[in-house]
Design a protein around this motif. Structure first.
Motif, PDB file in Angstrom:
ATOM      1  N   ARG A  12      22.094   7.817 -13.079  1.00 50.26           N
ATOM      2  CA  ARG A  12      22.268   8.109 -11.651  1.00 50.26           C
ATOM      3  C   ARG A  12      21.027   8.767 -11.071  1.00 50.26           C
ATOM      4  NH1 ARG A  12      27.340  11.774 -12.015  1.00 50.26           N
ATOM      5  NH2 ARG A  12      26.044  12.441 -13.746  1.00 50.26           N
ATOM      6  N   LYS A  13      20.161   9.279 -11.952  1.00 52.47           N
ATOM      7  CA  LYS A  13      18.933   9.942 -11.500  1.00 52.47           C
ATOM      8  C   LYS A  13      17.770   8.962 -11.558  1.00 52.47           C
ATOM      9  CE  LYS A  13      20.196  14.507 -13.240  1.00 52.47           C
ATOM     10  NZ  LYS A  13      19.783  15.574 -14.180  1.00 52.47           N
ATOM     11  N   ARG A  14      16.953   9.008 -10.513  1.00 51.84           N
ATOM     12  CA  ARG A  14      15.790   8.118 -10.452  1.00 51.84           C
ATOM     13  C   ARG A  14      14.606   8.875  -9.856  1.00 51.84           C
ATOM     14  NH1 ARG A  14      20.111   4.883  -9.325  1.00 51.84           N
ATOM     15  NH2 ARG A  14      20.264   2.987 -10.556  1.00 51.84           N
ATOM     16  N   ALA A  15      13.448   8.396 -10.180  1.00 50.11           N
ATOM     17  CA  ALA A  15      12.216   8.888  -9.567  1.00 50.11           C
ATOM     18  C   ALA A  15      11.483   7.678  -9.013  1.00 50.11           C
ATOM     19  CB  ALA A  15      11.347   9.605 -10.589  1.00 50.11           C
ATOM     20  N   VAL A  16      10.907   7.841  -7.850  1.00 49.19           N
ATOM     21  CA  VAL A  16      10.125   6.765  -7.240  1.00 49.19           C
ATOM     22  C   VAL A  16       8.689   7.259  -7.116  1.00 49.19           C
ATOM     23  CG1 VAL A  16       9.777   5.313  -5.207  1.00 49.19           C
ATOM     24  CG2 VAL A  16      12.095   5.848  -5.985  1.00 49.19           C
ATOM     25  N   ILE A  17       7.779   6.469  -7.645  1.00 49.04           N
ATOM     26  CA  ILE A  17       6.358   6.780  -7.569  1.00 49.04           C
ATOM     27  C   ILE A  17       5.726   5.792  -6.599  1.00 49.04           C
ATOM     28  CG2 ILE A  17       4.197   6.911  -8.852  1.00 49.04           C
ATOM     29  CD1 ILE A  17       5.929   7.449 -11.356  1.00 49.04           C
ATOM     30  N   ARG A  18       4.997   6.315  -5.638  1.00 42.79           N
ATOM     31  CA  ARG A  18       4.317   5.454  -4.662  1.00 42.79           C
ATOM     32  C   ARG A  18       2.826   5.478  -4.972  1.00 42.79           C
ATOM     33  NH1 ARG A  18       4.692   6.690   1.641  1.00 42.79           N
ATOM     34  NH2 ARG A  18       3.732   8.589   0.883  1.00 42.79           N
ATOM     35  N   LEU A  19       2.278   4.298  -5.214  1.00 45.77           N
ATOM     36  CA  LEU A  19       0.854   4.158  -5.500  1.00 45.77           C
ATOM     37  C   LEU A  19       0.214   3.411  -4.334  1.00 45.77           C
ATOM     38  CD1 LEU A  19       1.329   2.930  -9.150  1.00 45.77           C
ATOM     39  CD2 LEU A  19       0.675   5.220  -8.446  1.00 45.77           C
ATOM     40  N   MET A  20      -0.887   3.946  -3.842  1.00 45.42           N
ATOM     41  CA  MET A  20      -1.540   3.333  -2.689  1.00 45.42           C
ATOM     42  C   MET A  20      -3.020   3.127  -2.958  1.00 45.42           C
ATOM     43  SD  MET A  20       0.151   5.733   0.210  1.00 45.42           S
ATOM     44  CE  MET A  20      -0.093   4.718   1.632  1.00 45.42           C
ATOM     45  N   ASP A  34      -9.731  -2.917 -10.126  1.00 45.43           N
ATOM     46  CA  ASP A  34      -9.570  -1.598 -10.740  1.00 45.43           C
ATOM     47  C   ASP A  34      -8.224  -0.984 -10.393  1.00 45.43           C
ATOM     48  OD1 ASP A  34     -12.025  -1.656 -12.000  1.00 45.43           O
ATOM     49  OD2 ASP A  34     -13.058  -0.566 -10.405  1.00 45.43           O
ATOM     50  N   PHE A  35      -7.785  -1.149  -9.157  1.00 47.04           N
ATOM     51  CA  PHE A  35      -6.480  -0.624  -8.758  1.00 47.04           C
ATOM     52  C   PHE A  35      -5.364  -1.315  -9.527  1.00 47.04           C
ATOM     53  CE2 PHE A  35      -2.717  -0.678  -5.929  1.00 47.04           C
ATOM     54  CZ  PHE A  35      -2.460   0.680  -5.917  1.00 47.04           C
ATOM     55  N   GLN A  36      -5.440  -2.622  -9.655  1.00 48.83           N
ATOM     56  CA  GLN A  36      -4.416  -3.353 -10.410  1.00 48.83           C
ATOM     57  C   GLN A  36      -4.394  -2.905 -11.870  1.00 48.83           C
ATOM     58  OE1 GLN A  36      -5.794  -7.285  -9.428  1.00 48.83           O
ATOM     59  NE2 GLN A  36      -4.184  -7.581  -7.896  1.00 48.83           N
ATOM     60  N   ALA A  37      -5.554  -2.685 -12.450  1.00 46.64           N
ATOM     61  CA  ALA A  37      -5.625  -2.201 -13.831  1.00 46.64           C
ATOM     62  C   ALA A  37      -4.996  -0.815 -13.935  1.00 46.64           C
ATOM     63  CB  ALA A  37      -7.071  -2.177 -14.307  1.00 46.64           C
ATOM     64  N   PHE A  38      -5.264   0.037 -12.956  1.00 44.73           N
ATOM     65  CA  PHE A  38      -4.665   1.373 -12.936  1.00 44.73           C
ATOM     66  C   PHE A  38      -3.144   1.301 -12.846  1.00 44.73           C
ATOM     67  CE2 PHE A  38      -2.909   4.613 -10.044  1.00 44.73           C
ATOM     68  CZ  PHE A  38      -2.953   5.697 -10.908  1.00 44.73           C
ATOM     69  N   VAL A  39      -2.635   0.462 -11.953  1.00 46.30           N
ATOM     70  CA  VAL A  39      -1.186   0.338 -11.763  1.00 46.30           C
ATOM     71  C   VAL A  39      -0.505  -0.064 -13.068  1.00 46.30           C
ATOM     72  CG1 VAL A  39       0.601  -1.049 -10.615  1.00 46.30           C
ATOM     73  CG2 VAL A  39      -1.293  -0.090  -9.286  1.00 46.30           C
ATOM     74  N   ARG A  40      -1.139  -0.942 -13.841  1.00 44.21           N
ATOM     75  CA  ARG A  40      -0.546  -1.373 -15.117  1.00 44.21           C
ATOM     76  C   ARG A  40      -0.429  -0.230 -16.120  1.00 44.21           C
ATOM     77  NH1 ARG A  40      -3.293  -6.148 -13.755  1.00 44.21           N
ATOM     78  NH2 ARG A  40      -5.223  -5.570 -14.812  1.00 44.21           N
ATOM     79  N   THR A  41      -1.154   0.856 -15.935  1.00 39.82           N
ATOM     80  CA  THR A  41      -1.099   1.976 -16.874  1.00 39.82           C
ATOM     81  C   THR A  41      -0.062   3.018 -16.504  1.00 39.82           C
ATOM     82  OG1 THR A  41      -2.739   3.384 -15.751  1.00 39.82           O
ATOM     83  CG2 THR A  41      -3.586   1.713 -17.298  1.00 39.82           C
ATOM     84  N   VAL A  42       0.521   2.905 -15.328  1.00 39.22           N
ATOM     85  CA  VAL A  42       1.457   3.925 -14.855  1.00 39.22           C
ATOM     86  C   VAL A  42       2.840   3.663 -15.436  1.00 39.22           C
ATOM     87  CG1 VAL A  42       2.562   4.934 -12.814  1.00 39.22           C
ATOM     88  CG2 VAL A  42       0.150   4.244 -12.738  1.00 39.22           C
ATOM     89  N   GLY A  43       3.447   4.708 -15.984  1.00 39.38           N
ATOM     90  CA  GLY A  43       4.782   4.596 -16.545  1.00 39.38           C
ATOM     91  C   GLY A  43       5.258   5.944 -17.009  1.00 39.38           C
ATOM     92  N   PRO A  44       6.458   6.009 -17.505  1.00 45.43           N
ATOM     93  CA  PRO A  44       7.013   7.303 -17.942  1.00 45.43           C
ATOM     94  C   PRO A  44       6.326   7.801 -19.214  1.00 45.43           C
ATOM     95  CG  PRO A  44       8.502   5.522 -18.506  1.00 45.43           C
ATOM     96  CD  PRO A  44       7.391   4.916 -17.696  1.00 45.43           C
TER      97      PRO A  44
END
Length: 50
Positions: A12-20, A34-44
């Motif tokens: 029931r708990k969620r976190a939303v991360i906004r990347l811009m 570079d941004f796309q490569a960075f986004v692929r590294t983001v996770g819990p």
């Protein structure tokens, strides 16, 4: 981009991360990869803490 993470112990708990990406039109093609490569590294962080 929005990344929604669900709590493994309480779904029931969620976190939303906004990347811009902020860039001028002239910079876009140069920085997009570079941004796309960075986004692929983001996770819990799944490493157990002691």
């Amino acid at each position: 981009m929005h990344l929604c993470l669900t709590d493994m112990e309480d779904p029931r708990k969620r976190a939303v991360i906004r990347l811009m990406l902020t860039a001028t039109a002239a910079q876009h093609d140069t920085v997009l990869h570079d941004f796309q490569a960075f986004v692929r590294t983001v996770g819990p962080d799944t490493e157990e803490r002691v």
